[in-house]
Design a protein around this motif. Structure first.
Motif, mmCIF file in Angstrom:
data_model
loop_
_atom_site.group_PDB
_atom_site.id
_atom_site.type_symbol
_atom_site.label_atom_id
_atom_site.label_comp_id
_atom_site.label_asym_id
_atom_site.label_seq_id
_atom_site.Cartn_x
_atom_site.Cartn_y
_atom_site.Cartn_z
ATOM 1 N N LEU A 59 0.833 -1.205 0.000
ATOM 2 C CA LEU A 59 0.000 0.000 0.000
ATOM 3 C C LEU A 59 0.869 1.256 0.000
ATOM 4 N N GLU A 60 1.900 1.268 0.832
ATOM 5 C CA GLU A 60 2.783 2.428 0.917
ATOM 6 C C GLU A 60 3.568 2.615 -0.380
ATOM 7 N N ALA A 61 3.856 1.509 -1.085
ATOM 8 C CA ALA A 61 4.612 1.576 -2.339
ATOM 9 C C ALA A 61 3.733 1.901 -3.536
ATOM 10 N N GLY A 62 2.433 2.037 -3.325
ATOM 11 C CA GLY A 62 1.530 2.358 -4.412
ATOM 12 C C GLY A 62 1.176 1.186 -5.297
ATOM 13 N N LEU A 63 1.344 -0.036 -4.778
ATOM 14 C CA LEU A 63 1.048 -1.237 -5.557
ATOM 15 C C LEU A 63 -0.405 -1.671 -5.433
ATOM 16 N N ILE A 64 -1.185 -0.956 -4.631
ATOM 17 C CA ILE A 64 -2.605 -1.279 -4.465
ATOM 18 C C ILE A 64 -3.405 0.005 -4.620
ATOM 19 N N THR A 65 -4.417 -0.031 -5.472
ATOM 20 C CA THR A 65 -5.270 1.137 -5.654
ATOM 21 C C THR A 65 -6.727 0.769 -5.368
ATOM 22 N N VAL A 84 -7.334 -2.885 -7.088
ATOM 23 C CA VAL A 84 -6.400 -3.456 -8.060
ATOM 24 C C VAL A 84 -5.044 -3.636 -7.393
ATOM 25 N N ILE A 85 -4.495 -4.836 -7.539
ATOM 26 C CA ILE A 85 -3.178 -5.154 -6.985
ATOM 27 C C ILE A 85 -2.197 -5.243 -8.149
ATOM 28 N N TYR A 86 -1.112 -4.480 -8.045
ATOM 29 C CA TYR A 86 -0.094 -4.461 -9.086
ATOM 30 C C TYR A 86 1.149 -5.201 -8.616
ATOM 31 N N SER A 87 1.972 -5.566 -9.586
ATOM 32 C CA SER A 87 3.241 -6.216 -9.298
ATOM 33 C C SER A 87 4.310 -5.584 -10.170
ATOM 34 N N THR A 88 5.559 -5.597 -9.706
ATOM 35 C CA THR A 88 6.673 -5.145 -10.535
ATOM 36 C C THR A 88 7.204 -6.277 -11.392
ATOM 37 N N GLU A 89 6.679 -7.482 -11.210
ATOM 38 C CA GLU A 89 7.108 -8.619 -12.023
ATOM 39 C C GLU A 89 6.451 -8.539 -13.390
ATOM 40 N N HIS A 90 7.258 -8.575 -14.440
ATOM 41 C CA HIS A 90 6.742 -8.426 -15.791
ATOM 42 C C HIS A 90 5.894 -9.637 -16.173
ATOM 43 N N PRO A 91 4.768 -9.422 -16.862
ATOM 44 C CA PRO A 91 3.922 -10.553 -17.266
ATOM 45 C C PRO A 91 4.630 -11.523 -18.199
ATOM 46 N N ASP A 92 5.718 -11.096 -18.858
ATOM 47 C CA ASP A 92 6.442 -12.005 -19.741
ATOM 48 C C ASP A 92 7.093 -13.142 -18.956
ATOM 49 N N THR A 93 7.223 -12.977 -17.622
ATOM 50 C CA THR A 93 7.823 -14.046 -16.828
ATOM 51 C C THR A 93 6.823 -15.158 -16.553
ATOM 52 N N ARG A 220 -1.278 9.442 -9.444
ATOM 53 C CA ARG A 220 -2.464 9.146 -8.636
ATOM 54 C C ARG A 220 -3.271 7.996 -9.210
ATOM 55 N N PHE A 221 -3.430 7.992 -10.543
ATOM 56 C CA PHE A 221 -4.230 6.966 -11.203
ATOM 57 C C PHE A 221 -3.292 6.024 -11.945
ATOM 58 N N ARG A 222 -2.994 4.891 -11.337
ATOM 59 C CA ARG A 222 -1.898 4.050 -11.776
ATOM 60 C C ARG A 222 -2.109 3.401 -13.136
ATOM 61 N N LYS A 223 -3.352 3.323 -13.607
ATOM 62 C CA LYS A 223 -3.587 2.729 -14.922
ATOM 63 C C LYS A 223 -3.302 3.714 -16.052
ATOM 64 N N LEU A 224 -3.203 4.983 -15.713
ATOM 65 C CA LEU A 224 -3.030 6.015 -16.727
ATOM 66 C C LEU A 224 -1.577 6.449 -16.831
ATOM 67 N N PHE A 225 -1.237 6.979 -18.001
ATOM 68 C CA PHE A 225 0.072 7.597 -18.198
ATOM 69 C C PHE A 225 -0.138 9.070 -18.494
ATOM 70 N N GLU A 226 0.944 9.833 -18.384
ATOM 71 C CA GLU A 226 0.812 11.278 -18.512
ATOM 72 C C GLU A 226 2.087 11.853 -19.097
ATOM 73 N N SER A 227 1.966 13.016 -19.750
ATOM 74 C CA SER A 227 3.127 13.730 -20.272
ATOM 75 C C SER A 227 3.687 14.655 -19.200
ATOM 76 N N TYR A 228 5.006 14.663 -19.103
ATOM 77 C CA TYR A 228 5.692 15.527 -18.137
ATOM 78 C C TYR A 228 6.702 16.371 -18.917
ATOM 79 N N PRO A 229 6.291 17.563 -19.387
ATOM 80 C CA PRO A 229 7.153 18.361 -20.268
ATOM 81 C C PRO A 229 8.439 18.838 -19.611
#
Length: 352
Positions: A59-65, A84-93, A220-229
């Motif tokens: 939760l503190e690492a932002g892996l759960i939203t 939603v629970i996220y992992s840093t393990e790539h799905p290709d594994t 804030r919204f982990r499923k989304l990406f954003e531009s950072y100019p």
């Protein structure tokens, strides 16, 4: 036949600080009778083998939203929430289950496969999509060709790049480890030629331009990406665009990628005020430009009925062959849904 290993549920909650990418592993939806309950305790009861300490770290690492937002361990789970629970393990594994399916292979030799992917097909297995993906079909196809294939290696390393589920068009795969390394270097060196066709909201002042802005996950919204100019977050990303055809309220553009970040064209176009048409993730499935007349609204709704996904197509793909060194180049005709919508806009403008 390969089978998916049982997911290590405790490892779902293992943060890895060296990885920027997060991959969705599990979705839990609460029902209407859910009483308010601390999320760490709630997940302890739902995930076998998970400890409260691991859950709190995740939760503190932002892996759960919860409903797309990160929360603290004392958040009270309520009715109708999506966790939603996220992992840093790539799905290709994850091992791939070979499945027979129809795949549009436009070119193949001993080293590479070029595929024309339809919109709606997920490229690789992940949370909620362990079957029915392009890699499941390629695994079956390659096993049919090469029964002694080491399935723990292929097709995983052959996937040298990806396109989004709802983007149609050309995808390149390697058939050997040597080819994968050679092609991956071309992607890294930005020597791969890729052009995309996109229908976007709004008209452009200039006929062409370049967008330079880092692309990273929304904080804030982990499923989304954003531009950072300013480049304070994410990774460097460069997109060149050229206007192909103007339809007053929407524009058909060609995009050339220098880099290949997740959702790059989608977030870059939104960044400059030209969200992709029908892109529900980034707000393009609503009327962003145009009139208030009901006939116009009906016209746009009809277009959205035809094209249920972001109007983005991987149009061309060029690379140097990993064995022969020959320049290879492929094009893919526009998907029918995009073709129909573009034609409707073309006729709408002529009618006015």
């Amino acid at each position: 036949m390969l089978s998916l290993p049982t997911m290590n549920q405790e490892n779902e909650l293992e943060p890895e600080e060296t990885s920027e990418e997060l991959f969705e592993r599990r979705v839990i939806k609460t029902d209407k009778g859910q009483e308010p309950y601390r999320i760490d305790k709630f997940l302890m009861n739902r995930i076998e083998g998970a400890t409260r300490n691991k859950i709190q770290q995740a939760l503190e690492a932002g892996l759960i939203t919860v409903n797309g937002k990160t929360v603290k361990p004392n958040h009270k789970v309520k009715a109708f929430e999506e966790i939603v629970i996220y992992s840093t393990e790539h799905p290709d594994t994850t091992d791939v289950v070979p499945e027979p399916m129809e795949i549009n292979i436009v070119y193949e030799d001993e080293a590479v496969i070029v595929i024309d992917k339809p919109a709606g097909m997920v490229v690789h297995p992940g949370s909620g999509n362990y079957t029915g993906t392009l890699l499941n079909g390629i695994a079956y196809y390659l096993k049919e060709q090469m029964p002694d294939l080491d399935e723990k290696v292929l097709p995983r390393y052959g996937l040298v790049h990806r396109i989004d589920k709802n983007t149609s068009g050309l995808l390149l795969m390697a058939k050997t480890a040597q080819a994968a390394a050679y092609l991956s270097k071309q992607f890294f060196d930005h020597t791969i030629q890729r052009k995309y066709i996109a229908l976007v909201w709004g008209d452009f002042e200039q006929d062409e331009g370049t967008i330079v802005a880092h692309v990273g996950r929304n904080q804030r919204f982990r499923k989304l990406f954003e531009s950072y100019p300013e480049g304070e977050h994410g990774k460097e990303a460069v997109t060149h665009y050229r206007v192909l055809e103007r339809f007053n309220y929407v524009t058909l553009v060609e995009c050339v990628l220098e880099t290949g970040r997740t959702h790059q064209i989608r977030v870059h176009m939104k960044h400059i005020g030209h969200t992709l048409f029908a892109d529900s993730t980034y707000g393009g499935d609503k009327i962003l430009k145009g009139t208030i007349f009901s006939k116009y609204k009906q016209f746009v709704d009809n277009c959205l009925e035809i094209c249920h996904r972001q109007a983005l197509h991987a149009f061309t793909l060029g690379f140097k062959h990993p064995v022969t060194g020959k320049d290879m180049f492929f094009t893919s005709p526009l998907a029918s849904d995009m073709e129909q919508v573009i034609d409707k806009w073309r006729r709408y403008v002529k009618g006015k």
